[in-house]
Motif scaffolding. Structure first.
Motif, short mmCIF file in Angstrom:
data_model
loop_
_atom_site.label_atom_id
_atom_site.label_comp_id
_atom_site.label_asym_id
_atom_site.label_seq_id
_atom_site.Cartn_x
_atom_site.Cartn_y
_atom_site.Cartn_z
N GLY A 356 0.48 -1.25 0.08
CA GLY A 356 -0.14 0.30 -0.01
C GLY A 356 0.68 1.00 0.51
O GLY A 356 0.22 2.45 0.07
N LEU A 357 1.90 1.41 0.23
CA LEU A 357 2.36 2.30 -0.03
C LEU A 357 3.00 2.65 -1.27
O LEU A 357 3.09 4.70 -1.43
CB LEU A 357 4.48 2.06 0.42
N GLU A 358 2.54 2.46 -2.81
CA GLU A 358 2.77 3.10 -3.76
C GLU A 358 1.80 4.56 -3.79
O GLU A 358 1.99 5.15 -4.16
CB GLU A 358 3.19 2.64 -4.61
N GLY A 359 0.76 3.79 -3.51
CA GLY A 359 -0.39 4.62 -3.14
C GLY A 359 -0.68 5.90 -2.54
O GLY A 359 -1.10 6.93 -2.84
N LEU A 360 0.23 5.73 -1.72
CA LEU A 360 0.55 7.49 -0.74
C LEU A 360 1.96 8.07 -1.20
O LEU A 360 2.43 9.24 -0.87
CB LEU A 360 1.11 7.18 0.79
N GLU A 361 2.03 7.74 -2.42
CA GLU A 361 3.58 8.03 -2.31
C GLU A 361 3.73 9.67 -3.15
O GLU A 361 4.06 10.74 -2.91
CB GLU A 361 4.39 7.55 -3.63
#
Ligand code: AMP
Ligand code: GLY
Length: 425
Positions: A356-361
């Motif tokens: 889920g980190l990519e979606g918050l970048e």
């Protein structure tokens, strides 16, 4: 300008992020040793934070203009003295001033010398002497009115708040058995137990002038409603409601000014970041502790509100020009929620895949600071106890918290744990 940040946690990621955000055109960032998240914005250099000579040699060879020290251990060990001795510009106190954190007995005696309000205390030089002080009844009969502390640096493990006599003596036995190391427990403090909300006041100081940062609050226990063992910090907030302006005025005149003046009078003007941990008791604010550095995770919540160029602030500290600088903060509130690995704080599991980190970048309103991650085959993995600090601002605390928790809901790994009550207690 080439800037070197020393450390590897979420605090150092936030410092690098703020340096890059506010001074990107003119600065090139290095971090020793850094972590996988920091590596996205700074060049990480694999040198241990406690290897002063190697860090100074790197700074010389790479023509680093300014170094910023994150953690306490290298400050206590004299990293700043080493850098200054070699003519290198550095932000942080020398070891003499770092004693305000590295020896709680030194800090308490310093406060006594300068009439700075703090809990009543005694210093024992052995476990037996500490036991005799408890038995004397000086701090109350039931001994539920005391706090027991190891003198030295103990990574948060050296403070005991016993709820009865049995627990008080058990704490002394733990210190005798060496839980925090022999050196840290050479002296033992017995303190009167205070009550009230806690608040952290951090400031920049160049030895002559200082500037306060927004007041912060952290949540130290692992469990909701402040239960379970202490941690490095499971979350933090900044908000105008943490401390009213009258109380802040008292803190400034009875605590901040005499502390900085005391450092000057005793021959170690404080240069760097001073963190004053306070309890707002019914009798007024009292100092619980000094830290001679940015807090983690307070820094994450504080720096997302900084509008002034952080590199300029660091330069002003190292050149003694803070008095010429006005520092601006956004009027928002902010919050940081720490996501930790299963088993923390005792023994954390590592190596879980983080989703889920990519979606918050690319989110402008939420910043995910990495405390302990690694990269393998294009994936993010957990690499320590406190893994991420999800941080957001908002026009009030509710908005900041809902942004944080909204982003937390998008992140997931096997064993992820966090507190759902940050900012509520
Ligand atoms: P310290 O590392 O000295 O700040 O202590 C860690 C935590 O222990 C503080 O954040 C407080 O919650 C608590 N504590 C420390 N000293 C006292 C005291 N004298 N009375 C009550 N609580 C304390
Ligand atoms: N969050 C407390 C500390 O950094 O010491």
């Amino acid at each position: 300008m080439k800037i070197l940040v020393i450390g590897s946690g979420g605090r150092e990621h936030a410092i690098c992020w703020a340096l890059q955000r506010t001074s990107s055109e003119r600065s090139q960032l290095f971090c020793a040793p850094g972590n996988a998240g920091i590596a996205q914005i700074a060049e990480c250099v694999p040198i241990n934070v406690n290897d002063g000579p190697a860090l100074a040699s790197f700074a010389e060879a790479s023509k680093i203009d300014l170094t910023m020290v994150g953690p306490e251990a290298p400050l206590a060990a004299g990293l700043v003295d080493t850098f200054e001795g070699r003519g290198l510009k550095v932000v942080g106190p020398r070891s003499e001033a770092a004693r305000l954190e590295s020896s709680k007995a030194f800090a308490k005696d310093f406060m006594a010398r300068h009439s700075i309000p703090t809990a009543r205390y005694r210093v024992a030089t052995s476990v037996d002497e500490a036991a005799a002080i408890l038995n004397s009844g000086e701090f109350g009969d039931q001994n539920s009115s005391v706090v027991i502390k190891a003198d030295g640096l103990a990574a948060g493990k050296g403070v005991f708040i016993p709820s009865d006599r049995v627990e008080a003596f058990a704490a002394l036995e733990e210190l005798r058995s060496g839980v925090v190391g022999v050196e840290a427990a050479r002296k033992i403090l017995i303190e009167e137990r205070l009550t009230g909300p806690e608040v952290s006041v951090l400031l920049f100081s160049d030895g002559k002038d200082h500037r306060l940062m927004p007041a912060a609050r952290d949540h130290k226990r692992i469990g909701e409603n402040d239960t379970g063992p202490n941690t490095g910090g499971m979350g933090s907030i900044t908000d105008a409601g943490i401390i009213d302006s009258a109380t802040l005025g008292q803190v400034a005149s009875h605590i901040v000014e005499p502390t900085l003046q005391g450092c000057r009078d005793e021959g170690f003007p404080f240069r760097g970041i001073l963190f004053i941990g306070l309890m707002l008791t019914p009798d007024g604010p009292r100092v619980l502790e000094y830290n001679v550095r940015f807090g983690d995770p307070e820094t994450q919540a504080i720096l997302v509100r900084l509008k002034t160029d952080l590199g300029t602030i660091f330069e002003a500290i190292s050149e003694g020009k803070l008095g010429q600088l006005s520092i601006e903060w956004s009027p928002d509130s902010s919050a940081c929620v720490v996501l930790a690995a299963r088993g923390y704080p005792a023994k954390a599991e590592t190596g879980a895949t983080i989703h889920g980190l990519e979606g918050l970048e690319h989110r402008q309103d939420v910043h995910v600071f990495h405390a302990a991650t690694s990269r393998a085959n294009g994936e993010w993995l957990t690499a320590g106890g406190r893994v991420l600090g999800v941080t957001a601002t908002g026009e009030d605390l509710e908005v900041a918290l809902s942004r944080c928790y909204g982003a937390v809901a998008e992140i997931q790994w096997d064993g992820m744990q966090y507190r759902r009550d940050i900012g509520r207690g």
